[in-house]
Design a protein around this motif. Structure first.
Motif, PDB file in Angstrom:
ATOM      1  N   ASN A 426     -34.805  20.746  14.644  1.00  0.00           N
ATOM      2  CA  ASN A 426     -33.471  21.276  14.336  1.00  0.00           C
ATOM      3  C   ASN A 426     -32.383  20.254  14.638  1.00  0.00           C
ATOM      4  OD1 ASN A 426     -34.464  23.654  13.430  1.00  0.00           O
ATOM      5  ND2 ASN A 426     -33.919  24.857  15.244  1.00  0.00           N
ATOM      6  N   LYS A 429     -32.595  17.833  11.812  1.00  0.00           N
ATOM      7  CA  LYS A 429     -32.242  18.377  10.492  1.00  0.00           C
ATOM      8  C   LYS A 429     -30.749  18.671  10.366  1.00  0.00           C
ATOM      9  CE  LYS A 429     -34.922  22.068  10.250  1.00  0.00           C
ATOM     10  NZ  LYS A 429     -35.545  23.281   9.735  1.00  0.00           N
ATOM     11  N   TYR A 430     -30.209  19.305  11.410  1.00  0.00           N
ATOM     12  CA  TYR A 430     -28.809  19.732  11.310  1.00  0.00           C
ATOM     13  C   TYR A 430     -27.915  18.665  11.924  1.00  0.00           C
ATOM     14  CZ  TYR A 430     -31.337  23.922  10.183  1.00  0.00           C
ATOM     15  OH  TYR A 430     -32.194  24.808   9.584  1.00  0.00           O
ATOM     16  N   ASP A 455     -27.625  17.360  20.462  1.00  0.00           N
ATOM     17  CA  ASP A 455     -27.395  16.530  19.275  1.00  0.00           C
ATOM     18  C   ASP A 455     -25.907  16.475  18.985  1.00  0.00           C
ATOM     19  OD1 ASP A 455     -26.525  18.594  17.245  1.00  0.00           O
ATOM     20  OD2 ASP A 455     -28.487  19.437  17.755  1.00  0.00           O
ATOM     21  N   ARG A 474     -30.563  32.126   8.659  1.00  0.00           N
ATOM     22  CA  ARG A 474     -30.377  30.670   8.707  1.00  0.00           C
ATOM     23  C   ARG A 474     -28.899  30.312   8.864  1.00  0.00           C
ATOM     24  NH1 ARG A 474     -32.928  26.875   4.975  1.00  0.00           N
ATOM     25  NH2 ARG A 474     -32.774  25.596   6.848  1.00  0.00           N
ATOM     26  N   SER A 485     -37.009  28.047   7.520  1.00  0.00           N
ATOM     27  CA  SER A 485     -37.347  29.432   7.205  1.00  0.00           C
ATOM     28  C   SER A 485     -36.546  30.415   8.043  1.00  0.00           C
ATOM     29  CB  SER A 485     -38.835  29.659   7.459  1.00  0.00           C
ATOM     30  OG  SER A 485     -39.095  29.387   8.820  1.00  0.00           O
ATOM     31  N   GLY A 486     -35.905  29.914   9.090  1.00  0.00           N
ATOM     32  CA  GLY A 486     -35.108  30.807   9.930  1.00  0.00           C
ATOM     33  C   GLY A 486     -35.930  31.602  10.929  1.00  0.00           C
ATOM     34  N   LEU A 489     -36.360  29.528  15.696  1.00  0.00           N
ATOM     35  CA  LEU A 489     -35.681  29.826  16.960  1.00  0.00           C
ATOM     36  C   LEU A 489     -36.092  31.184  17.525  1.00  0.00           C
ATOM     37  CD1 LEU A 489     -32.027  28.462  16.609  1.00  0.00           C
ATOM     38  CD2 LEU A 489     -33.894  27.572  18.007  1.00  0.00           C
TER      39      LEU A 489
HETATM   40  P1  ADP Z   1     -34.665  27.013  10.336  1.00  0.00           P
HETATM   41  O1  ADP Z   1     -34.312  25.691  10.913  1.00  0.00           O
HETATM   42  O2  ADP Z   1     -36.049  27.085   9.803  1.00  0.00           O
HETATM   43  O3  ADP Z   1     -33.645  27.491   9.379  1.00  0.00           O
HETATM   44  P2  ADP Z   1     -34.369  28.118  13.023  1.00  0.00           P
HETATM   45  O4  ADP Z   1     -34.749  29.466  13.486  1.00  0.00           O
HETATM   46  O5  ADP Z   1     -34.978  26.987  13.715  1.00  0.00           O
HETATM   47  O6  ADP Z   1     -34.665  28.111  11.484  1.00  0.00           O
HETATM   48  O7  ADP Z   1     -32.808  28.004  13.151  1.00  0.00           O
HETATM   49  C1  ADP Z   1     -31.993  29.020  12.651  1.00  0.00           C
HETATM   50  C2  ADP Z   1     -30.656  28.486  12.189  1.00  0.00           C
HETATM   51  O8  ADP Z   1     -29.888  28.026  13.314  1.00  0.00           O
HETATM   52  C3  ADP Z   1     -30.771  27.291  11.309  1.00  0.00           C
HETATM   53  O9  ADP Z   1     -30.984  27.663   9.963  1.00  0.00           O
HETATM   54  C4  ADP Z   1     -29.428  26.607  11.519  1.00  0.00           C
HETATM   55  O10 ADP Z   1     -28.441  27.184  10.719  1.00  0.00           O
HETATM   56  C5  ADP Z   1     -29.102  26.906  12.960  1.00  0.00           C
HETATM   57  N1  ADP Z   1     -29.451  25.822  13.864  1.00  0.00           N
HETATM   58  C6  ADP Z   1     -30.566  25.720  14.612  1.00  0.00           C
HETATM   59  N2  ADP Z   1     -30.540  24.608  15.364  1.00  0.00           N
HETATM   60  C7  ADP Z   1     -29.375  23.960  15.086  1.00  0.00           C
HETATM   61  C8  ADP Z   1     -28.767  22.744  15.538  1.00  0.00           C
HETATM   62  N3  ADP Z   1     -29.329  21.955  16.442  1.00  0.00           N
HETATM   63  N4  ADP Z   1     -27.558  22.424  15.017  1.00  0.00           N
HETATM   64  C9  ADP Z   1     -26.959  23.228  14.123  1.00  0.00           C
HETATM   65  N5  ADP Z   1     -27.483  24.372  13.641  1.00  0.00           N
HETATM   66  C10 ADP Z   1     -28.683  24.748  14.125  1.00  0.00           C
END
Ligand code: ADP
Length: 670
Positions: A426, A429-430, A455, A474, A485-486, A489
């Motif tokens: 995460n 990616k984000y 991050d 998400r 996939s949401g 977490l």
């Molecule tokens: P996924 O990454 O598969 O969408 P997660 O359950 O890991 O699902 O995360 C849920 C949502 O939380 C993500 O879609 C994103 O919008 C947000 N998120 C998670 N981690 C971060 C992060 N480090 N920075 C910003 N947004 C995040």
């Protein structure tokens, strides 16, 4: 008999001569007439003369002289409230004809205006032919009584209104006289209009009611009544009663008993509520829940079947990748590549398990192997696994590990990896171009190890933070090209909490996020066998468990690939000899004849045969006490318990985790 008219003035009496006895009687009457609020009157029929004595008149505001002048019955009539006159005359007439007692309440005009309530009781004197000569009576102030009656009537009306307004039926059963009183609503619940309708053909309404109770519910109803009788307990029972059309309605009856001083039940008072709609809604809910449960079960079955299908080839890939890692002919680069295949494969298996995990977590079916885990080791593994992803996106990955203290936590190493990989992924990616992810591991306090993953990416707004950890939410990322996939977490949070830890988030939009995990800290490893497979391969080294003498392991496994993999591994272990039985009966035979120190079984591949083998070995005194370890593909809590009862001392995960296997062997062989 004729009656002399009473003189008006009592002073007149004092001028007469009386015997002592007569004087005593006169005084007694004087005394009576002086009682506050009372008056005595006489109405002589022939003359229509009326006389009245006593303090009541004073109470109405009339003085002595005014009362003296009240000599004609017409004058008295004039003091009656017009609304009470007709009724009063009727009562007196009725008395005249039927000799019924006169008991009359009326409003008497006060001198100052307004009226006061007076009650009078009277009787008549008649001559020999039965003709009334005089009517004599006593009258008294009934204001207080009337006020009480009025209050009572108001209260009754209020109660009636409440009873009518509420949907509850109210009833009272006079147990002694077997009489039932109930509000209309009681009957209306069953579609009857009156008490008599329901009592029709029965001894009374109570019997009429109980006869209609559903045969299945009647014993419960009776039992509740008996308890109220015998134990003075309150009565609360739900049951079905047939309405006038024979359709059953659900009624909840709640009641309390009234007892005399000897504890005997006198009366039961209670309420009836029609709970048919609630029951129907409950039934609908239960049906919906059952449907949802069975749908969930089908979903879980499908998912576990699917993941099993995917796992089997993955197991082979991973197994053979591990075999390659033992190959001493490979160059170091090739070995690194093979290791990457293995790690990526492991990661893929984790991903397959994600969906399965979520459904398992939702159904409370997740099993963890909690053991002391060196957190930096796991974190480094995960950093390495995440490196390709971060490099591809130009994100720098930094780790700060405070190794001045042992960073060992009690957790499930596989699950912790899953958690960290999700957080790292995460963070990458984000994130923005040339962003960074910082992983810090340190001792938070005596009891906790902290892993923070920070991050400087997109961050999460405060409003969206409230929606974090919701399955498939998400937070808007679904509109971007970032894959996900949401569920990551949700799984992460559940796993951390199941491991006795906590997870928290600090984030600011456009600045970055920090996910912090706290895990319970624990003592370091009991031994030094947490050998990483890398070190065995890299250095082609052999190792030994900490044992008094060499030991023999019997592995009952009919999958040739798995047996070969295990044999290869055991070549690197000095003081353990592995014997493989490639079919169950041979396994039983070898266990009996060769007396191994440990039995290794594979429930992941062929569960029913393996369970049969365990049962046979347990029934034999020679093999019963041999410690048994088994590979499983995730077991439910119930399964775990069943296996423990069968003497399985340790459950091992598939694909084989060498560290876990060695730890388990070390524990049983020590
Ligand atoms: P996924 O990454 O598969 O969408 P997660 O359950 O890991 O699902 O995360 C849920 C949502 O939380 C993500 O879609 C994103 O919008 C947000 N998120 C998670 N981690 C971060 C992060 N480090 N920075 C910003 N947004 C995040």
């Amino acid at each position: 008999m004729s009656v002399k008219q009473f003189p008006c003035s009592l002073e007149w009496l004092s001028n007469l001569q009386f015997s002592d006895q007569q004087l005593q009687t006169i005084n007694r009457y004087r005394c009576l007439m002086g009682i506050d609020g009372f008056a005595f009157w006489q109405w002589h029929q022939a003359s229509q003369n009326f006389s009245i004595h006593g303090e009541l008149c004073k109470l109405a505001g009339y003085d002595f002289d005014e009362v003296q002048c009240l000599t004609q019955v017409n004058q008295v009539r004039g003091l009656f409230h017009p609304d009470d006159l007709e009724r009063s005359v009727a009562i007196i007439r009725h008395h005249a004809h039927h000799n019924t007692p006169i008991h009359l309440s009326f409003r008497l005009q006060r001198k100052t205006g307004g009226y006061m309530w007076v009650t009078t009781m009277a009787n008549s004197l008649r001559d020999d032919s039965g003709i009334i000569t005089d009517i004599v009576g006593v009258a008294f102030d009934a204001s207080a009584l009337h006020r009480t009656q009025e209050a009572l009537r108001t209260a009754e009306l209020r109660l009636q209104r409440i009873m009518n307004a509420c949907n509850d039926g109210i009833w009272e059963w006079d147990v002694i006289n077997d009489r039932m009183e109930c509000s209309d609503r009681v009957m209306q619940h069953l579609g009857f209009n009156s008490y008599d309708e329901i009592a029709l053909g029965a001894k009374n309404a109570l019997q009429g009611w109980t006869r209609r109770i559903h045969a299945e519910d009647y014993p419960g109803f009776r039992k509740a009544v008996r308890k109220t009788y015998e134990e003075q307990s309150t009565f609360d029972v739900a049951y079905r009663v047939a309405d006038r059309d024979g359709i059953y309605r659900w009624v909840r009856t709640r009641a309390v008993g009234g007892y005399d001083e000897l504890g005997q039940l006198m009366v039961i008072s209670g309420t009836n509520i029609d709970i048919t709609e609630i029951k129907l809604a409950q039934d609908r809910m239960e049906r919906a829940r059952d449907d949802a449960e069975s749908a969930n079960l089908s979903k879980s079955k499908f998912l576990s079947g699917m993941s099993q299908e995917l796992r089997t080839p993955m197991n082979a890939i991973l197994g053979y990748a591990q075999l390659f890692e033992f190959d001493t002919n490979l160059t170091s680069q090739q070995r690194t590549n093979v290791r990457e295949i293995r790690k990526a494969g492991e990661h893929l298996i984790q991903l397959i398990d994600d969906v399965l995990d979520l459904s398992k977590i939702e159904s409370g079916n997740v099993n963890l192997t909690l053991e002391p885990v060196n957190i930096p080791d796991i974190a480094r593994d995960c950093v390495a696994l995440s490196q390709p992803q971060s490099s591809a996106l130009g994100i720098s990955f930094n780790t700060e590990i405070d190794e001045s203290e042992d960073l060992i936590a009690l957790c499930d190493r596989v699950r912790l990896k899953q958690v960290l990989l999700n957080l790292f992924s995460n963070g990458i990616k984000y994130n923005r171009t040339a962003g960074w992810v910082n992983v810090k591991i340190f001792v938070l306090d005596e009891d906790q190890v902290c892993i923070s993953v920070e991050d400087n990416g997109y961050g999460i707004s405060e409003a969206k933070q409230a929606e974090l950890f919701q399955p498939f939410n998400r937070l808007g990322a679904e509109k971007t090209a970032i894959e996900g996939s949401g569920v990551g977490l949700v799984i992460t949070k559940s796993l951390v909490e199941m491991m006795g830890g906590t997870i928290s988030v600090y984030s600011q939009q456009d600045i970055g996020s920090c996910f912090e995990i706290h895990l319970p800290r624990c003592e370091s490893f009991a031994d030094d066998v947490s050998l990483s497979i890398d070190s065995i391969i890299d250095e082609n080294k052999t190792f030994s468990l900490d044992l008094q003498s060499p030991k023999k392991i019997l592995f009952i496994e009919d999958s040739a690939a798995n047996a070969r993999l295990m044999s290869k591994l055991f070549h690197h272990i000095n003081n353990l000899a592995l014997e493989v039985a490639d079919e169950p009966l041979l396994g039983v035979y070898k266990a009996r004849t060769e007396k191994p120190d440990v039995l290794l079984l594979d429930l992941a591949e062929n569960e029913s045969d393996t369970l049969e083998v365990i049962k046979i070995l347990n029934s034999d005194s020679d093999t019963k006490s041999i410690p048994k370890l088994a590979f499983v593909n995730g077991a439910s809590r119930a399964q775990e318990q069943k296996l423990a009862e069968l003497g399985i001392v340790s459950l091992l995960s598939k694909p084989i985790n060498i560290g876990q296997l060695m730890n388990a062997l070390q524990r049983v062989l020590k």
